[in-house]
Write a protein that holds these residues in place. Structure first.
Motif, PDB file in Angstrom:
ATOM      1  N   UNK A   1       0.834  -1.208   0.000  1.00 13.03           N
ATOM      2  CA  UNK A   1       0.000   0.000   0.000  1.00 13.03           C
ATOM      3  C   UNK A   1       0.865   1.255   0.000  1.00 13.03           C
ATOM      4  N   UNK A   2       1.930   1.252   0.796  1.00 11.96           N
ATOM      5  CA  UNK A   2       2.838   2.411   0.819  1.00 11.96           C
ATOM      6  C   UNK A   2       3.480   2.619  -0.548  1.00 11.96           C
ATOM      7  N   UNK A   3       3.924   1.532  -1.165  1.00 14.81           N
ATOM      8  CA  UNK A   3       4.509   1.630  -2.495  1.00 14.81           C
ATOM      9  C   UNK A   3       3.456   2.057  -3.517  1.00 14.81           C
ATOM     10  N   UNK A   4       2.243   1.536  -3.373  1.00 12.43           N
ATOM     11  CA  UNK A   4       1.154   1.920  -4.284  1.00 12.43           C
ATOM     12  C   UNK A   4       0.855   3.412  -4.174  1.00 12.43           C
ATOM     13  N   UNK A   5       0.905   3.951  -2.940  1.00 19.11           N
ATOM     14  CA  UNK A   5       0.675   5.380  -2.751  1.00 19.11           C
ATOM     15  C   UNK A   5       1.687   6.221  -3.511  1.00 19.11           C
ATOM     16  N   UNK A   6       2.959   5.794  -3.476  1.00 21.90           N
ATOM     17  CA  UNK A   6       4.000   6.512  -4.227  1.00 21.90           C
ATOM     18  C   UNK A   6       3.735   6.413  -5.724  1.00 21.90           C
ATOM     19  N   UNK A   7       3.386   5.209  -6.193  1.00 21.21           N
ATOM     20  CA  UNK A   7       3.115   5.010  -7.620  1.00 21.21           C
ATOM     21  C   UNK A   7       1.910   5.825  -8.081  1.00 21.21           C
ATOM     22  N   UNK A   8       0.877   5.905  -7.238  1.00 22.47           N
ATOM     23  CA  UNK A   8      -0.329   6.646  -7.597  1.00 22.47           C
ATOM     24  C   UNK A   8      -0.018   8.122  -7.792  1.00 22.47           C
ATOM     25  N   UNK A   9       0.776   8.680  -6.901  1.00 24.75           N
ATOM     26  CA  UNK A   9       1.151  10.096  -7.017  1.00 24.75           C
ATOM     27  C   UNK A   9       1.954  10.323  -8.299  1.00 24.75           C
ATOM     28  N   UNK A  10       2.868   9.419  -8.598  1.00 24.28           N
ATOM     29  CA  UNK A  10       3.713   9.573  -9.779  1.00 24.28           C
ATOM     30  C   UNK A  10       2.921   9.434 -11.075  1.00 24.28           C
ATOM     31  N   UNK A  11       1.950   8.545 -11.059  1.00 26.53           N
ATOM     32  CA  UNK A  11       1.224   8.242 -12.303  1.00 26.53           C
ATOM     33  C   UNK A  11      -0.024   9.108 -12.476  1.00 26.53           C
ATOM     34  N   UNK A  12      -0.358   9.929 -11.480  1.00 21.14           N
ATOM     35  CA  UNK A  12      -1.580  10.740 -11.540  1.00 21.14           C
ATOM     36  C   UNK A  12      -1.666  11.618 -12.799  1.00 21.14           C
ATOM     37  N   UNK A  13      -0.595  12.327 -13.203  1.00 24.14           N
ATOM     38  CA  UNK A  13      -0.711  13.135 -14.434  1.00 24.14           C
ATOM     39  C   UNK A  13      -1.102  12.309 -15.655  1.00 24.14           C
ATOM     40  N   UNK A  14      -0.529  11.115 -15.789  1.00 28.09           N
ATOM     41  CA  UNK A  14      -0.890  10.249 -16.909  1.00 28.09           C
ATOM     42  C   UNK A  14      -2.339   9.805 -16.800  1.00 28.09           C
ATOM     43  N   UNK A  15      -2.771   9.480 -15.580  1.00 28.38           N
ATOM     44  CA  UNK A  15      -4.150   9.051 -15.373  1.00 28.38           C
ATOM     45  C   UNK A  15      -5.120  10.184 -15.710  1.00 28.38           C
ATOM     46  N   UNK A  16      -4.780  11.413 -15.330  1.00 33.06           N
ATOM     47  CA  UNK A  16      -5.620  12.565 -15.684  1.00 33.06           C
ATOM     48  C   UNK A  16      -5.740  12.705 -17.195  1.00 33.06           C
ATOM     49  N   UNK A  17      -4.634  12.486 -17.883  1.00 28.75           N
ATOM     50  CA  UNK A  17      -4.645  12.595 -19.343  1.00 28.75           C
ATOM     51  C   UNK A  17      -5.519  11.513 -19.963  1.00 28.75           C
ATOM     52  N   UNK A  18      -5.444  10.303 -19.426  1.00 31.52           N
ATOM     53  CA  UNK A  18      -6.233   9.195 -19.960  1.00 31.52           C
ATOM     54  C   UNK A  18      -7.721   9.375 -19.675  1.00 31.52           C
ATOM     55  N   UNK A  19      -8.035   9.801 -18.463  1.00 30.60           N
ATOM     56  CA  UNK A  19      -9.431   9.859 -18.033  1.00 30.60           C
ATOM     57  C   UNK A  19     -10.115  11.168 -18.380  1.00 30.60           C
ATOM     58  N   UNK A  20      -9.320  12.203 -18.711  1.00 31.50           N
ATOM     59  CA  UNK A  20      -9.907  13.506 -18.989  1.00 31.50           C
ATOM     60  C   UNK A  20     -10.283  14.266 -17.737  1.00 31.50           C
ATOM     61  N   UNK A  21      -9.871  13.777 -16.563  1.00 30.17           N
ATOM     62  CA  UNK A  21     -10.156  14.451 -15.307  1.00 30.17           C
ATOM     63  C   UNK A  21      -9.047  15.448 -14.972  1.00 30.17           C
ATOM     64  N   UNK A  22      -9.303  16.268 -13.971  1.00 28.25           N
ATOM     65  CA  UNK A  22      -8.309  17.237 -13.513  1.00 28.25           C
ATOM     66  C   UNK A  22      -8.144  17.078 -12.001  1.00 28.25           C
ATOM     67  N   UNK A  23      -7.667  15.919 -11.582  1.00 31.89           N
ATOM     68  CA  UNK A  23      -7.524  15.616 -10.170  1.00 31.89           C
ATOM     69  C   UNK A  23      -6.148  16.036  -9.681  1.00 31.89           C
ATOM     70  N   UNK A  24      -6.092  16.549  -8.455  1.00 26.40           N
ATOM     71  CA  UNK A  24      -4.801  16.847  -7.848  1.00 26.40           C
ATOM     72  C   UNK A  24      -4.499  15.818  -6.766  1.00 26.40           C
TER      73      UNK A  24
END
Length: 823
Positions: free
Chosen positions: A364-387
């Motif tokens: 979970x700790x590692x997943x949290x780091x990965x989620x923060x790092x990959x968030x910009x890509x996820x925003x681009x894929x999903x069309x969302x603007x999440x911070x």
């Protein structure tokens, strides 16, 4: 005791670092995917929750049936909102919104060029609009900000864009050359707002709405109501039971004014029902709703992602379980010694569950780091603007906090129960022997499950992409390619000004043809009711038919590559074409004409203006392939049959000349209309945007399919390594007896490949049924072919083979003397 369990867990982690890292990595990737999907799902279900009275607001919709044509739409007539307030004490207030399309917003700056942009999110609204929704205001009074016809309310983003750090209150903006005084600033709307706008002007400023204040046929506004109490099924049922009487009382005279007998139409099976749609569920519960709202989502798509997220999390847990049980032979001696020293089974279960929980916590700790790092890509894929703060909001953290417990129990319970059942007497039987029987069967079943899920998602991802490609390229009756769209053509002035610019465009090398039009396919059309001439039609007489139309010129048909089936198109300079109309096949069928050319239609919406049919065009899609093709017509602009705010210039260009044509068209535009920014688009790109939900689904599903394959292959890689380690002595003996490296690789790989083949057999029928059901959502769809499953199956076999071959080859190449010595 807990501290002792943790120490032992750390020792085991260090002792088997390779397998431990694979376990943590697999869990982390699975949790990361689950985390992102949870954020996406939460966002989709949280629409409009930022508003103070979401549970009291409803959108108003029409459920219409005219002849064989049906529509369920939020497009409503101007008098409906005021009527709902007047007749129903449960309704506190109503507000109408009117989409203004693209507008030119300009701010004059003394001594400098004006700051001006083409803006899309501009609406006109009743004075109660801001108060009804309760949009948070940064400045201004929510109750009075729209009281003056010359007032305008903007968002914070627009305030920064046009005024920087200066206060915009009391200053002016020009919108389509009309001056407005800024009377309010709304806090920027989140992406989870169904209603989106950057500029709001008073409805009183737009006389076209007032002109049709009597009409129940002109469906060009959206209507919203706020109830005095929270929305309930009972309240909605009570209100909707009164609406038929309202329609008979007030809509019937309006229809009669337009020359139609509504009572007769309703008695003949037509339908005109008013529905209330709670705002709290509008985003995902819209179904087949036709709407100008482009923020409506797809509940089916969200459910698919919930299932995918659950499957990915389950696969990650399966990986953990599989590797733990596979390594159990290494710990039988430890279990036996503990049992001999008096450890109870409960203590052993606690030890193994503690290790499982620790793995989950690390993951979970590692997943949290990965989620923060990959968030910009996820925003681009999903069309969302999440911070980042959205990732760690309270509802999301509540879910994430439960994941270590869930994954720890699910991934570790079976290994704990399995390992803890060993007794000290079993050690001599178990040590050094590979585990078989039920345990091997469970492990094999888990591998089959992993790859079956991966294959299912691979097929689903492939079919979604194929349908998306089909939708974007399927264009009968219309040539979408190489058509440049120049917006805001109404600013060119009258017909003469538009024709001058069109003629200038035709002088540009690479331009084939150009046409002025009120709307274009993919961008909407003007809809209203028309009465066919009764004449000799074979089917029963119908009073009226809804037709969507384009107001254009004689160049429209050749520019868009529309195919004429009967009759002719408009002629240049023909005065008679001001009373001519071209229908599509669907309109002709809906009317029931066998020979439509020469027949007449009457337009009650414009003083019973009459039009003669001069041609029939092949059906073409105006919108998504999810929708059925509707009756459509083309009017010549000289008819002036209606007024519209839409206006574009469509320009067909030769392939390879795009940049040159755009540059020169922009120069000509600047010379013709220097006060309006040049905006352009392409028709195929405009159609592609109709499928933004499908495109989003295709991209996200593709990524998560890749993650499921990664997780499955990670586990398969570790199992292959473990199997090779267990069979070291066997490999050495076989090699001494003359077995070649390819033979050894085949021996080590075939068991895994058999499991993948079983997974294919299990997954294919499930995948076929699932994608077939999903494609039913589309009126026009691609087909499901047998070769798709063959291709995915071959891909799965190759992926599995590549995954296990490294370990198999490595084991086969090992020195047999060293292998036997190690035993």
């Amino acid at each position: 005791m807990l501290l002792n369990h943790i120490k032992i867990a750390f020792r085991n982690f260090k002792r088997q670092t390779f397998f431990s890292l694979i376990n943590v990595a697999g869990l982390a990737v699975g949790l990361m995917a689950t985390w992102l999907i949870a954020v996406y799902v939460y966002h989709e279900y949280s629409y409009d929750q930022f508003l103070p009275d979401t549970n009291r607001i409803c959108a108003v919709a029409f459920d219409i049936k005219v002849g064989e044509q049906e529509a369920y739409t939020t497009n409503t007539p101007p008098p409906l909102g005021p009527r709902l307030v007047a007749d129903n004490p449960e309704v506190e207030m109503a507000a109408r919104t009117f989409n203004l399309g693209t507008v030119v917003v300009r701010k004059q700056v003394t001594g400098k060029d004006p700051v001006q942009f083409n803006e899309q999110l501009a609406i006109a609204a009743d004075t109660s609009f801001l108060e009804l929704f309760g949009f948070p205001m940064v400045a201004g009074d929510v109750k009075t900000a729209l009281d003056s016809p010359e007032s305008i309310v903007i968002t914070e983003e627009m305030a920064r864009k046009y005024f920087g750090n200066d206060s915009p209150l009391g200053q002016t903006l020009s919108v389509n050359d009309n001056l407005f005084n800024i009377t309010g600033i709304v806090r920027d709307l989140p992406s989870s707002s169904t209603v989106q706008f950057n500029f709001v002007m008073p409805m009183a400023h737009y006389q076209v709405v007032e002109r049709f204040s009597w009409s129940w046929i002109w469906l060009q506004v959206d209507t919203w109501v706020k109830l005095k109490a929270p929305v309930s099924e009972g309240m909605i049922s009570t209100l909707e039971m009164r609406f038929p009487q309202m329609i008979r009382t007030f809509a019937t005279p309006a229809y009669a004014r337009a020359g139609q007998n509504l009572e007769k139409q309703l008695a003949g099976g037509d339908r005109l029902d008013v529905k209330l749609l709670p705002l709290s569920g509008l985003h995902l519960a819209s179904g087949n709703l036709v709407s100008r709202l482009d923020t409506l989502g797809d509940q089916g798509q969200v459910k698919i992602f919930i299932i995918v997220g659950g499957l990915i999390l389950l696969l990650a847990c399966v990986n953990f379980m599989n590797l733990s049980t596979a390594r159990s032979v290494k710990r039988t001696q430890e279990v036996g010694i503990r049992r001999a020293l008096g450890s109870q089974r409960g203590m052993l279960i606690a030890q193994f569950l503690t290790e499982s929980m620790m793995f989950s916590l690390f993951a979970v700790l590692l997943a949290g780091i990965l989620v923060v790092l990959i968030l910009p890509l996820f925003n681009k894929l999903s069309g969302l603007e999440l911070n980042v703060s959205y990732l760690f909001s309270f509802p999301i953290l509540t879910i994430i906090a439960l994941l270590p417990l869930f994954t720890g129990l699910l991934g570790g319970l079976y290994p704990a129960l399995y390992l803890s059942r060993f007794r000290s007497a079993d050690i001599s039987k178990m040590a050094g022997a590979p585990l078989v029987g039920t345990h091997a069967g469970v492990r094999s079943g888990l591998v089959v499950f992993q790859f079956a899920v991966s294959i299912l998602l691979m097929v689903g991802s492939f079919v979604v992409y194929r349908q998306l490609h089909y939708a974007r390229s399927y264009s009968p009756g219309l040539n979408r390619e190489n058509v440049l769209i120049i917006d805001n053509a109404r600013h060119l002035g009258n017909a003469s000004g538009k024709d001058v610019y069109r003629q200038q465009l035709m002088q540009i090398p690479g331009v084939v043809s150009a046409s002025y039009t009120s709307f274009l396919p993919s961008q909407g059309s003007f809809g209203d009711f028309y009465e066919p001439q009764q004449g000799d039609q074979q089917r029963p007489v119908i009073n009226s038919i809804p037709i969507g139309s384009y107001l254009t010129d004689e160049h429209f048909i050749p520019t868009l590559g529309i195919r004429l089936l009967k009759g002719r198109g408009f002629n240049a300079g023909s005065k008679s074409d001001s009373t001519s109309i071209i229908l599509n096949e669907t309109a002709v069928k809906a009317i029931g004409w066998d020979n439509p050319v020469g027949k007449w239609l009457r337009y009650p919406g414009n003083e019973n203006q009459r039009f003669q049919v001069i041609g029939v065009m092949e059906d073409f899609h105006e919108s998504s392939v999810k929708a059925v093709i509707e009756p459509t017509a083309i009017f010549h602009e000289s008819s002036q049959t209606y007024q519209t705010w839409g206006s574009s210039m469509a320009v067909r260009i030769r392939p390879g000349n795009e940049k040159t044509v755009i540059a020169k068209a922009g120069e000509l535009w600047k010379n013709s209309v220097p006060t309006v920014p040049f905006e352009h688009d392409f028709l195929d790109a405009s159609f592609a945007r109709l499928y933004k939900l499908e495109a989003k689904m295709s991209q996200i599903l593709g990524v998560f399919t890749g993650l499921t394959l990664f997780i499955g292959c990670l586990g398969l890689f570790a199992l292959a390594a473990f199997t090779a380690e267990q069979r070291t002595k066997e490999i050495g003996i076989r090699k001494v007896l003359g077995a070649t490296v390819p033979e050894l690789v085949l021996i080590l790989s075939k068991d895994f490949l058999k499991l993948v083949l079983v997974a294919i057999v299990v997954a294919v029928p499930v995948a076929w049924y699932t994608v077939s059901q999903w494609l039913q959502n589309y009126r026009y769809r691609t087909s499901v072919e047998w070769w798709m499953f063959v291709a995915v199956g071959v891909a799965a076999i190759l992926i599995a083979l590549l995954t296990v071959s490294y370990q198999s080859i490595r084991a086969a190449l090992q020195n047999p003397v060293k292998s036997l010595k190690s035993e």
